[in-house]
Design an enzyme around this catalytic site. Structure first.
Site, PDB file in Angstrom:
ATOM      1  N   ARG A 107     140.927  87.780  74.825  1.00  0.00           N
ATOM      2  CA  ARG A 107     140.339  88.642  75.870  1.00  0.00           C
ATOM      3  C   ARG A 107     139.424  87.744  76.679  1.00  0.00           C
ATOM      4  NH1 ARG A 107     137.520  94.523  75.493  1.00  0.00           N
ATOM      5  NH2 ARG A 107     139.753  94.998  75.503  1.00  0.00           N
ATOM      6  N   HIS A 134     145.628  94.777  81.619  1.00  0.00           N
ATOM      7  CA  HIS A 134     145.328  95.168  80.233  1.00  0.00           C
ATOM      8  C   HIS A 134     146.611  95.728  79.603  1.00  0.00           C
ATOM      9  CE1 HIS A 134     143.156  96.109  76.740  1.00  0.00           C
ATOM     10  NE2 HIS A 134     142.342  97.053  77.177  1.00  0.00           N
ATOM     11  N   GLN A 137     146.789  97.928  76.184  1.00  0.00           N
ATOM     12  CA  GLN A 137     146.313  99.304  76.328  1.00  0.00           C
ATOM     13  C   GLN A 137     147.421 100.217  76.832  1.00  0.00           C
ATOM     14  OE1 GLN A 137     143.119 100.764  75.709  1.00  0.00           O
ATOM     15  NE2 GLN A 137     144.459 102.523  75.884  1.00  0.00           N
ATOM     16  N   ASP A 225     139.444 105.876  84.261  1.00  0.00           N
ATOM     17  CA  ASP A 225     138.779 104.783  83.538  1.00  0.00           C
ATOM     18  C   ASP A 225     137.348 104.710  84.057  1.00  0.00           C
ATOM     19  OD1 ASP A 225     138.356 102.637  81.866  1.00  0.00           O
ATOM     20  OD2 ASP A 225     139.533 101.211  83.031  1.00  0.00           O
ATOM     21  N   CYS A 266     141.208 105.079  78.476  1.00  0.00           N
ATOM     22  CA  CYS A 266     141.366 104.016  77.468  1.00  0.00           C
ATOM     23  C   CYS A 266     140.105 103.810  76.638  1.00  0.00           C
ATOM     24  CB  CYS A 266     141.803 102.723  78.142  1.00  0.00           C
ATOM     25  SG  CYS A 266     140.550 101.973  79.196  1.00  0.00           S
ATOM     26  N   ARG A 294     146.620 101.924  69.783  1.00  0.00           N
ATOM     27  CA  ARG A 294     146.420 100.483  70.013  1.00  0.00           C
ATOM     28  C   ARG A 294     146.877  99.724  68.766  1.00  0.00           C
ATOM     29  NH1 ARG A 294     142.676  98.666  73.710  1.00  0.00           N
ATOM     30  NH2 ARG A 294     143.554  96.637  73.169  1.00  0.00           N
TER      31      ARG A 294
HETATM   32  N1   CP Z   1     140.159 100.091  75.686  1.00  0.00           N
HETATM   33  C1   CP Z   1     139.674  98.916  75.215  1.00  0.00           C
HETATM   34  O1   CP Z   1     140.238  97.831  75.470  1.00  0.00           O
HETATM   35  O2   CP Z   1     138.579  99.048  74.417  1.00  0.00           O
HETATM   36  P1   CP Z   1     137.621  97.852  73.954  1.00  0.00           P
HETATM   37  O3   CP Z   1     136.987  97.271  75.204  1.00  0.00           O
HETATM   38  O4   CP Z   1     136.624  98.507  73.042  1.00  0.00           O
HETATM   39  O5   CP Z   1     138.456  96.820  73.247  1.00  0.00           O
END
Ligand code: CP
Length: 308
Positions: A107, A134, A137, A225, A266, A294
């Protein structure tokens, strides 16, 4: 080398196979305690590096648990604590990690970091979020929709708010899974032109409608979001709230969608900003199923990457 970098750069048949595999593995666990290993142990003897240059709850825990359930081991690394945060190149980091681990999930901020990691790693690399996309997700989101309502093909999906990195992966999924996607939000926060053009070229042009009530009419799925993403400056907060207030998902807006519509977010959410608690905890909401999925979707992604 099978990297999972984005939905639009992965073969549509492979994406379908991953969703189906995720669902199959979820069913196979059949309500057993979370720490119980899967009957199949496809990652036995495998080490997975999970690199975080941004905060995370869901991505971190779901990858970690998913690897363990499949018999593998993880090491969770923060970019700041690695030499990566102190001047070592991404290419050298990729080459070194590839000597120790079988799979890398990262990430990060810039898409270029992910691309460089994938270019120089000799093991598969998974995109755990960048400023631009992303994909993990949205794989979980597709799995969640289909678990509740059957195939997502030709359904109407409406995104309310900021045309951000999560929207981008929805645009890619529209092209790959064949659903209709509408964006409703202010012009200043429109999605990137590249994603709109990509979806159109795939035969799934994205509808843009500034009127949220008109946009949501007849929707099968409504998604939103946070109004301020992790990479947005804190100084943008007030301006964004002013721009996005009209796009809040509340019970009035949801009443315009189909009665059987679903609501997704998400997470993490800022309750009563982008969506009200009445919607988040209401009958249309599947937000915690998304979070759970997830785990299952990413297990399938990791198996695909490793050819397991
Ligand atoms: N939705 C998501 O990626 O959550 P986090 O940022 O907690 O990993």
């Amino acid at each position: 080398m099978k990297h999972f970098l984005d939905i639009h750069t992965t073969d549509a048949a492979d994406l379908r196979q991953m969703i189906d595999m995720g669902q199959k593995m979820k069913s196979a666990r059949n309500g057993r305690p979370k720490g119980t290993p899967d009957d199949e142990q496809p990652l036995k003897g495998h080490m997975v590096a999970l690199i975080f240059e941004k905060p995370s709850t869901r991505t971190r825990v779901s990858f970690d648990v998913g690897v363990r359930q499949m018999g593998g081991e993880t090491m969770v690394l923060s970019g700041r604590e690695m030499q990566l945060g102190h001047g070592e190149t991404i290419a050298d980091t990729a080459r070194v990690l590839s000597r120790y681990v079988d799979l890398i999930m990262i990430r990060t901020f810039e898409e270029a970091t992910l691309q460089e990691m994938a270019e120089h790693a000799t093991v598969p690399v998974i995109n755990g979020l960048t400023n631009r996309t992303h994909p993990c997700q949205i794989m979980a989101d597709i799995m969640t929709y289909e678990e509740h309502r059957g195939p997502i093909a030709d359904k109407k999906v409406v995104w309310c708010g900021d045309g951000n990195n999560v929207f981008a992966s929805f645009a890619h999924a529209a092209g790959q899974f064949g659903f209709d996607l509408t964006f409703t939000g202010p012009e200043t926060l429109d999605p990137e032109r590249a994603w709109i053009d990509w979806a159109a070229a795939k035969g799934r042009p994205i509808t843009i409608d500034r009127d949220p009530h008109r946009a949501v009419a007849g929707a099968d799925l409504v998604v939103t979001d946070t109004w301020v993403s992790m990479h947005d400056p804190e100084s943008a907060k007030e301006r964004r709230h002013n721009q996005l207030r009209a796009y809040q998902v509340n019970e009035d807006l949801m009443s315009k969608a189909k009665p059987e519509s679903l609501f997704m977010h998400c997470l993490p959410a800022h309750r009563n900003d982008e969506a009200t608690s009445a919607v988040m905890d209401g009958p249309h909401s599947v937000i915690f199923d998304e979070a759970e999925n997830r785990l299952h979707a990413q297990k399938a992604i990791m198996r695909w990457c490793l050819g397991k």
